[in-house]
Motif scaffolding. Structure first.
Motif, PDB file in Angstrom:
ATOM      1  N   THR A 170     -13.908   2.973  -2.198  1.00  0.00           N
ATOM      2  CA  THR A 170     -12.483   2.827  -2.451  1.00  0.00           C
ATOM      3  C   THR A 170     -12.145   1.345  -2.330  1.00  0.00           C
ATOM      4  OG1 THR A 170     -11.740   2.941  -0.138  1.00  0.00           O
ATOM      5  CG2 THR A 170     -12.116   5.036  -1.276  1.00  0.00           C
ATOM      6  N   VAL A 172      -8.453  -1.124  -1.363  1.00  0.00           N
ATOM      7  CA  VAL A 172      -7.013  -1.348  -1.268  1.00  0.00           C
ATOM      8  C   VAL A 172      -6.823  -2.840  -1.020  1.00  0.00           C
ATOM      9  CG1 VAL A 172      -6.972  -0.718   1.191  1.00  0.00           C
ATOM     10  CG2 VAL A 172      -4.851  -0.747  -0.123  1.00  0.00           C
ATOM     11  N   SER A 183       0.355  -5.019  -4.539  1.00  0.00           N
ATOM     12  CA  SER A 183      -0.666  -4.116  -4.019  1.00  0.00           C
ATOM     13  C   SER A 183      -1.469  -3.504  -5.152  1.00  0.00           C
ATOM     14  CB  SER A 183      -0.020  -2.994  -3.199  1.00  0.00           C
ATOM     15  OG  SER A 183       0.841  -3.511  -2.207  1.00  0.00           O
ATOM     16  N   SER A 185      -4.828  -0.412  -5.635  1.00  0.00           N
ATOM     17  CA  SER A 185      -5.704   0.523  -4.928  1.00  0.00           C
ATOM     18  C   SER A 185      -6.559   1.330  -5.882  1.00  0.00           C
ATOM     19  CB  SER A 185      -4.882   1.473  -4.049  1.00  0.00           C
ATOM     20  OG  SER A 185      -4.061   2.313  -4.841  1.00  0.00           O
ATOM     21  N   SER A 189      -7.934   5.007   0.236  1.00  0.00           N
ATOM     22  CA  SER A 189      -7.480   4.078   1.259  1.00  0.00           C
ATOM     23  C   SER A 189      -6.044   3.694   0.901  1.00  0.00           C
ATOM     24  CB  SER A 189      -8.386   2.850   1.318  1.00  0.00           C
ATOM     25  OG  SER A 189      -9.685   3.197   1.768  1.00  0.00           O
ATOM     26  N   ARG A 190      -5.277   3.218   1.881  1.00  0.00           N
ATOM     27  CA  ARG A 190      -3.831   3.120   1.645  1.00  0.00           C
ATOM     28  C   ARG A 190      -3.241   1.903   2.351  1.00  0.00           C
ATOM     29  NH1 ARG A 190      -0.744   8.246   3.790  1.00  0.00           N
ATOM     30  NH2 ARG A 190      -2.273   9.232   2.406  1.00  0.00           N
ATOM     31  N   THR A 229       0.815   1.834  -1.900  1.00  0.00           N
ATOM     32  CA  THR A 229      -0.248   2.216  -2.835  1.00  0.00           C
ATOM     33  C   THR A 229      -0.259   3.723  -3.042  1.00  0.00           C
ATOM     34  OG1 THR A 229      -1.840   2.330  -1.009  1.00  0.00           O
ATOM     35  CG2 THR A 229      -1.703   0.260  -2.231  1.00  0.00           C
ATOM     36  N   ASP A 231      -2.385   7.131  -3.542  1.00  0.00           N
ATOM     37  CA  ASP A 231      -3.685   7.778  -3.390  1.00  0.00           C
ATOM     38  C   ASP A 231      -4.104   8.382  -4.725  1.00  0.00           C
ATOM     39  OD1 ASP A 231      -3.172   7.179  -0.780  1.00  0.00           O
ATOM     40  OD2 ASP A 231      -3.144   9.235  -0.050  1.00  0.00           O
ATOM     41  N   LEU A 311      -3.068  -1.825   6.343  1.00  0.00           N
ATOM     42  CA  LEU A 311      -4.059  -1.269   5.420  1.00  0.00           C
ATOM     43  C   LEU A 311      -5.033  -0.463   6.259  1.00  0.00           C
ATOM     44  CD1 LEU A 311      -2.953  -3.807   3.851  1.00  0.00           C
ATOM     45  CD2 LEU A 311      -5.200  -3.950   2.774  1.00  0.00           C
TER      46      LEU A 311
END
Length: 390
Positions: A170, A172, A183, A185, A189-190, A229, A231, A311
């Motif tokens: 992933t 971010v 941002s 992504s 991850s966020r 962000t 998902d 994050l």
């Protein structure tokens, strides 16, 4: 915080309330894990004891940048509670800045080569920022998109020593630039903003896998969590349509007639690659199925009411919701240290806020382990704090 309680299904550390003075976490635990048969029926209890892993990455520093005052980061390697498997840490987080801008990046790897994938991505981030940030002053979204694609190209490059067929990561990324938060992504991850002013238009809607049962603490008046962000799960309607158009299949794993785990991306055979995300870096076997490395980008103007950005990998978001993360950080960030080395005894007054949040996530994983007999995931956290303008 970190107190010992007895649950209905075994003795587990379960934090119940935020202490006004401190938060303390143990270095080891004893845990009762429910044994189940193939039908899900409880057949017994296993008791295990294990030590919590020490930080794999740990740093913090004060910043002298416009609007920004402090940053900290921490990676806590995952744990096999039974001690039967050596679990390699496949998370990396980093930040890099110049006189005006700061870039935060977090990667959560998966597959046999996940450790190599995230290391390659981290190397790309540092070089790409140094060589290119000035060229994207007016197009920061393009900077983030091109950076993600550069990471993907490097991971898939022939002769780099990485087999990305069924391994990836992933991503971010957050760039604070020219009074905006940008941002990007890939995967789950966020990034979340804690702010004193709720935006009129949110960067993204509430996460599709948001679970209010993870919310344990009362909200702080005048403090708002804003998800920066989105998902990217296979069951999301837009992601689902793209994958089906490319010949992919989306389903959960069938275990003796029982559907378990998240929705995953498979090829027409239904066997590979089994990805639990619809966008990623690497994962060559999913590229023909619509698993892409183009991130979803957002932007949000600064208002002067921002408090911090966090994050984190899904090792946090799987067990703590946005609201609790923001409340937790706001409650303890000013009680944590600006800089230190990883302490033997972890508490708010002895460590940095990034580690403290990671330890809180590990406490919540204990209840999941006791009921589902799973491993503790790798946990990565970056916390960027803004100057206090209140």
């Amino acid at each position: 915080m970190g107190c010992t309680n007895k649950s209905q299904r075994g003795k587990v550390f379960v934090p119940q309330n935020i202490s006004k003075s401190n938060a303390r976490y143990p270095s080891k635990t004893k845990l009762q894990i429910i044994k189940k048969d193939s039908t899900g029926r409880q057949t017994g209890i296993n008791t295990v004891s294990f030590n919590f892993t020490r930080p794999f990455i740990f740093s913090a520093e004060n910043l002298n940048l416009p609007n920004l005052t402090h940053i900290s980061r921490c990676v806590l390697p995952g744990i096999d509670p039974h001690g039967e498997h050596e679990k390699k840490c496949q998370d990396i987080c980093l930040y890099i800045y110049n006189k005006q801008d700061i870039l935060l990046a977090l990667f959560d790897g998966h597959g046999k080569e996940g450790e190599k994938v995230v290391a390659a991505c981290a190397a790309v981030v540092e070089s790409f920022f140094k060589e290119n940030i000035e060229n994207y002053s007016d197009t920061p979204e393009s900077f983030l998109e091109n950076l993600c694609n550069a990471c993907d190209s490097n991971v898939k490059r022939t002769g780099n020593g990485i087999d990305s067929t069924n391994s990836g990561s992933t991503a971010v990324l957050v760039l604070v630039h020219n009074n905006y938060i940008y941002s990007a992504s890939l995967g789950d991850s966020r990034a979340v903003l804690g702010t004193g002013l709720q935006p009129t238009v949110l960067p993204v809607p509430k996460s599709v896998n948001h679970d209010d049962t993870k919310h344990m603490y009362p909200l702080i008046p005048g403090l708002f969590p804003v998800q920066l962000t989105k998902d990217q799960k296979p069951e999301d309607p837009d992601e689902y349509a793209r994958i089906l158009k490319n010949g992919g299949i989306i389903k959960r794993i069938n275990d003796n007639g029982k559907q378990i785990g998240p929705f995953r991306v498979f090829d027409s055979s239904g066997k590979y690659p089994g990805l639990a995300m619809s966008r990623s870096i690497g994962d060559s076997s999913g590229s023909s199925l619509g698993v892409i490395s183009t991130p979803i980008c957002t932007s949000l103007p600064l208002t002067g009411k921002e408090k911090f950005i966090v994050l984190a990998s899904d090792g946090v978001w799987d067990v703590i919701d946005n609201e609790d993360v923001v409340v937790f950080i706001e409650s303890f960030r000013k009680k944590c240290l600006d800089t230190c080395t990883p302490p033997e005894n972890v508490e708010a007054s002895s460590t940095i806020i990034a580690q403290l949040l990671g330890e809180e996530a590990r406490m919540r994983w204990l209840k999941v382990i006791s009921e589902e007999d799973v491993m503790v995931d790798d946990i990565s956290v970056i916390v960027l704090q803004f100057k206090d303008n209140d």
